[in-house]
Scaffold this motif. Structure first.
Motif, PDB file in Angstrom:
ATOM      1  N   PRO A 119       0.712  -1.268   0.034  1.00  0.00           N
ATOM      2  CA  PRO A 119      -0.037  -0.103   0.070  1.00  0.00           C
ATOM      3  C   PRO A 119       0.763   1.236  -0.059  1.00  0.00           C
ATOM      4  O   PRO A 119       0.320   2.176  -0.265  1.00  0.00           O
ATOM      5  CB  PRO A 119      -0.734  -0.234   1.219  1.00  0.00           C
ATOM      6  CG  PRO A 119      -0.887  -1.763   1.566  1.00  0.00           C
ATOM      7  CD  PRO A 119       0.358  -2.034   1.191  1.00  0.00           C
ATOM      8  N   THR A 120       2.006   1.328   0.469  1.00  0.00           N
ATOM      9  CA  THR A 120       3.145   2.462   0.603  1.00  0.00           C
ATOM     10  C   THR A 120       3.510   2.697  -0.794  1.00  0.00           C
ATOM     11  O   THR A 120       4.140   3.770  -1.209  1.00  0.00           O
ATOM     12  CB  THR A 120       4.319   1.897   1.471  1.00  0.00           C
ATOM     13  OG1 THR A 120       4.914   1.060   0.953  1.00  0.00           O
ATOM     14  CG2 THR A 120       3.722   1.731   2.816  1.00  0.00           C
ATOM     15  N   GLY A 121       3.323   1.861  -1.706  1.00  0.00           N
ATOM     16  CA  GLY A 121       4.199   1.878  -3.196  1.00  0.00           C
ATOM     17  C   GLY A 121       5.375   0.984  -3.403  1.00  0.00           C
ATOM     18  O   GLY A 121       5.910   0.912  -4.558  1.00  0.00           O
ATOM     19  N   LEU A 122       5.884   0.607  -2.154  1.00  0.00           N
ATOM     20  CA  LEU A 122       7.204  -0.124  -2.147  1.00  0.00           C
ATOM     21  C   LEU A 122       6.847  -1.390  -2.825  1.00  0.00           C
ATOM     22  O   LEU A 122       5.999  -2.126  -2.847  1.00  0.00           O
ATOM     23  CB  LEU A 122       7.507  -0.485  -0.898  1.00  0.00           C
ATOM     24  CG  LEU A 122       8.915  -1.342  -0.419  1.00  0.00           C
ATOM     25  CD1 LEU A 122       9.949  -0.407  -0.945  1.00  0.00           C
ATOM     26  CD2 LEU A 122       8.858  -2.179   0.645  1.00  0.00           C
ATOM     27  N   VAL A 123       7.902  -1.765  -3.790  1.00  0.00           N
ATOM     28  CA  VAL A 123       7.670  -2.881  -4.555  1.00  0.00           C
ATOM     29  C   VAL A 123       8.952  -4.058  -3.965  1.00  0.00           C
ATOM     30  O   VAL A 123       9.998  -3.629  -3.875  1.00  0.00           O
ATOM     31  CB  VAL A 123       7.965  -2.922  -6.131  1.00  0.00           C
ATOM     32  CG1 VAL A 123       8.095  -4.160  -6.834  1.00  0.00           C
ATOM     33  CG2 VAL A 123       6.805  -2.173  -6.619  1.00  0.00           C
ATOM     34  N   TYR A 124       8.505  -5.270  -3.681  1.00  0.00           N
ATOM     35  CA  TYR A 124       9.470  -6.103  -2.998  1.00  0.00           C
ATOM     36  C   TYR A 124       9.094  -7.342  -3.389  1.00  0.00           C
ATOM     37  O   TYR A 124       8.067  -7.885  -3.766  1.00  0.00           O
ATOM     38  CB  TYR A 124       9.323  -5.908  -1.560  1.00  0.00           C
ATOM     39  CG  TYR A 124       7.917  -6.273  -0.959  1.00  0.00           C
ATOM     40  CD1 TYR A 124       7.433  -7.487  -0.089  1.00  0.00           C
ATOM     41  CD2 TYR A 124       6.847  -5.497  -0.819  1.00  0.00           C
ATOM     42  CE1 TYR A 124       6.328  -7.922   0.137  1.00  0.00           C
ATOM     43  CE2 TYR A 124       5.584  -5.926  -0.416  1.00  0.00           C
ATOM     44  CZ  TYR A 124       5.385  -7.159   0.187  1.00  0.00           C
ATOM     45  OH  TYR A 124       4.198  -7.281   0.342  1.00  0.00           O
ATOM     46  N   PHE A 125      10.393  -8.176  -3.151  1.00  0.00           N
ATOM     47  CA  PHE A 125      10.293  -9.760  -3.456  1.00  0.00           C
ATOM     48  C   PHE A 125       9.903 -10.634  -2.160  1.00  0.00           C
ATOM     49  O   PHE A 125      10.121 -10.332  -1.120  1.00  0.00           O
ATOM     50  CB  PHE A 125      11.681 -10.335  -4.117  1.00  0.00           C
ATOM     51  CG  PHE A 125      11.974  -9.687  -5.579  1.00  0.00           C
ATOM     52  CD1 PHE A 125      11.489 -10.774  -6.648  1.00  0.00           C
ATOM     53  CD2 PHE A 125      12.593  -8.423  -5.721  1.00  0.00           C
ATOM     54  CE1 PHE A 125      11.732 -10.150  -7.968  1.00  0.00           C
ATOM     55  CE2 PHE A 125      12.630  -8.141  -7.135  1.00  0.00           C
ATOM     56  CZ  PHE A 125      12.311  -9.025  -8.132  1.00  0.00           C
ATOM     57  N   ASP A 126       9.218 -11.854  -2.527  1.00  0.00           N
ATOM     58  CA  ASP A 126       8.903 -12.792  -1.655  1.00  0.00           C
ATOM     59  C   ASP A 126       9.360 -14.076  -2.086  1.00  0.00           C
ATOM     60  O   ASP A 126       8.677 -14.512  -3.272  1.00  0.00           O
ATOM     61  CB  ASP A 126       7.668 -12.706  -1.100  1.00  0.00           C
ATOM     62  CG  ASP A 126       7.122 -13.846  -0.340  1.00  0.00           C
ATOM     63  OD1 ASP A 126       7.845 -14.421   0.460  1.00  0.00           O
ATOM     64  OD2 ASP A 126       5.843 -13.885  -0.093  1.00  0.00           O
ATOM     65  N   PRO A 127      10.337 -14.778  -1.660  1.00  0.00           N
ATOM     66  CA  PRO A 127      11.088 -14.322  -0.378  1.00  0.00           C
ATOM     67  C   PRO A 127      12.057 -13.462  -0.571  1.00  0.00           C
ATOM     68  O   PRO A 127      12.539 -13.417  -1.763  1.00  0.00           O
ATOM     69  CB  PRO A 127      11.734 -15.880   0.259  1.00  0.00           C
ATOM     70  CG  PRO A 127      11.773 -16.537  -1.036  1.00  0.00           C
ATOM     71  CD  PRO A 127      10.523 -16.118  -1.973  1.00  0.00           C
ATOM     72  N   ILE A 128      12.486 -12.838   0.559  1.00  0.00           N
ATOM     73  CA  ILE A 128      13.549 -11.995   0.357  1.00  0.00           C
ATOM     74  C   ILE A 128      14.925 -12.590   0.689  1.00  0.00           C
ATOM     75  O   ILE A 128      15.126 -13.056   1.627  1.00  0.00           O
ATOM     76  CB  ILE A 128      13.423 -10.693   1.638  1.00  0.00           C
ATOM     77  CG1 ILE A 128      12.279  -9.931   0.959  1.00  0.00           C
ATOM     78  CG2 ILE A 128      14.642  -9.818   1.480  1.00  0.00           C
ATOM     79  CD1 ILE A 128      12.119  -8.790   2.240  1.00  0.00           C
ATOM     80  N   VAL A 129      15.709 -12.823  -0.398  1.00  0.00           N
ATOM     81  CA  VAL A 129      16.964 -13.312  -0.199  1.00  0.00           C
ATOM     82  C   VAL A 129      18.125 -12.373  -0.777  1.00  0.00           C
ATOM     83  O   VAL A 129      17.934 -12.007  -1.839  1.00  0.00           O
ATOM     84  CB  VAL A 129      16.939 -14.623  -1.425  1.00  0.00           C
ATOM     85  CG1 VAL A 129      18.252 -15.437  -1.301  1.00  0.00           C
ATOM     86  CG2 VAL A 129      15.761 -15.725  -0.835  1.00  0.00           C
ATOM     87  N   VAL A 130      18.911 -12.186   0.176  1.00  0.00           N
ATOM     88  CA  VAL A 130      20.128 -11.180  -0.246  1.00  0.00           C
ATOM     89  C   VAL A 130      21.435 -11.824  -0.257  1.00  0.00           C
ATOM     90  O   VAL A 130      21.593 -13.012   0.035  1.00  0.00           O
ATOM     91  CB  VAL A 130      19.966 -10.151   0.890  1.00  0.00           C
ATOM     92  CG1 VAL A 130      18.839  -9.386   0.984  1.00  0.00           C
ATOM     93  CG2 VAL A 130      20.311 -11.162   2.261  1.00  0.00           C
ATOM     94  N   GLY A 131      22.197 -11.228  -1.293  1.00  0.00           N
ATOM     95  CA  GLY A 131      23.378 -11.996  -1.332  1.00  0.00           C
ATOM     96  C   GLY A 131      24.401 -11.952  -0.079  1.00  0.00           C
ATOM     97  O   GLY A 131      24.260 -11.245   0.718  1.00  0.00           O
ATOM     98  N   ASP A 132      25.391 -12.804  -0.322  1.00  0.00           N
ATOM     99  CA  ASP A 132      26.484 -12.988   0.831  1.00  0.00           C
ATOM    100  C   ASP A 132      27.653 -12.364   0.280  1.00  0.00           C
ATOM    101  O   ASP A 132      27.829 -12.134  -0.984  1.00  0.00           O
ATOM    102  CB  ASP A 132      26.589 -14.443   1.249  1.00  0.00           C
ATOM    103  CG  ASP A 132      26.819 -15.390   0.289  1.00  0.00           C
ATOM    104  OD1 ASP A 132      27.354 -14.928  -0.924  1.00  0.00           O
ATOM    105  OD2 ASP A 132      26.998 -16.748   0.256  1.00  0.00           O
TER     106      ASP A 132
END
Length: 331
Positions: A73-86
């Protein structure tokens, strides 16, 4: 007596969207997303990285079947699941593609650096989070610069502290007049916590400054663009979502906007310009898909941009690709 009669509106019955069942809530507010932009297989993500970038990310995606891309609802676009680099991923990818060299190219004209320096008062103490080689310090001759980066190289020992943001905030609450993070928040698994810690580090009346990839933008019209998918970027922002983040943290928005592209982003401009196939989010919201015309368009546009970008500059009319926030901590 008034002739106007008031009645309570009848509650509207809406069916829950099955595409949003079990969706990851908004990382800023915890509210459910308003839509799923698309779903994509793990294999597609792996292939974009392996074939397009020459980087193997399979060890980071173990146990995952699919990714979804949501809008909150904020306009943020995001991935599910959130997987970040190491560390291994960033070490391999940034070295292979000389990413730090690209980011520091003509750093004297980086729009986000120049604009932020104008917000920094004379004599202020500034913390640059995720600073890399610390080139932002060149813009702060009127202030005291401190960099924070646990993976910083040895040649910046004089200005960079090798700690995580969590560690540094625990030991130094209220120690700075300004905290800034340029293209960092889109890499972290918990962007709200990241911004909370930035706010913890500034004094009352101090500033929190953020820059991040913009959604929608020319880069979301580049099909299968690798930088904006896990395990690299896991969120995309806009002035609306940055304003919502500031409100959630009790910060006053000084400026929530977009910034014109900088000279070091010239390659992106020409890559977008030379595409013969672009995403069309008015007819199809997807920005990632296994389509041969998309793969071919990106490959040819990249090669063309490599040839022309060293000789041709962006026009003044080039569209923004970054969102930008300046927020103040209450006194």
């Amino acid at each position: 007596m008034s002739d106007i009669q008031t009645t309570k509106p009848k509650p509207q019955k809406t069916k829950p969207d099955p595409a949003l069942a079990g969706a990851l809530p908004c990382p800023i507010t915890g509210l459910p997303p308003v839509r799923r932009i698309q779903s994509m297989s793990k294999e597609l993500v792996q292939d974009i990285w392996k074939i397009g970038q020459g980087v193997d990310v399979s060890h980071l995606l173990a146990g995952i079947d699919r990714f979804s891309l949501y809008e909150s609802p904020t306009g943020l676009v995001y991935f599910d699941p959130i997987v970040v680099g190491d560390g291994a991923f960033y070490g391999s990818y940034y070295t292979k593609w000389e990413v730090h060299d690209a980011l520091t190219y003509r750093s004297d004209t980086r729009v986000d650096f120049v604009h932020t320096a104008r917000h920094v008062p004379a004599g202020a103490k500034v913390l640059d989070i995720g600073c890399g080689p610390g080139v932002f310090r060149r813009h702060l001759t009127h202030a005291t610069y401190v960099g924070l980066d646990p993976y910083a190289s040895a040649d910046v020992d004089d200005v960079v502290i090798r700690e995580t943001l969590e560690e540094h905030a625990e030991k130094n609450p209220g120690a700075y007049d300004v905290t800034c993070a340029f293209h960092v928040i889109e890499h972290v698994p918990d962007p709200r916590r990241h911004a909370e810690l930035m706010a913890k580090l500034v004094k009352p009346g101090g500033l929190v400054v953020l820059g991040a990839p913009l959604y929608p933008s020319p880069l979301t019209e580049v099909p299968n663009f690798p930088l904006n998918i896990p395990p690299h970027h896991v969120t995309m922002w806009n002035p609306q979502s940055f304003s919502a983040l500031a409100k959630e943290l009790g910060l006053e928005v000084v400026e929530a906007t977009t910034t014109p592209p900088s000279p070091h982003q010239n390659m992106f401009f020409w890559m977008h310009k030379l595409l013969f196939r672009r995403t069309d989010q008015a007819t199809d919201p997807r920005i990632y898909a296994h389509r041969w015309s998309w793969h071919a368009s990106v490959a040819l546009a990249y090669l063309g941009a490599k040839i022309v970008s060293p000789f041709l500059s962006m026009p003044a009319s080039a569209r923004p690709i970054d969102a930008y926030l300046v927020a103040r901590k209450p006194l």
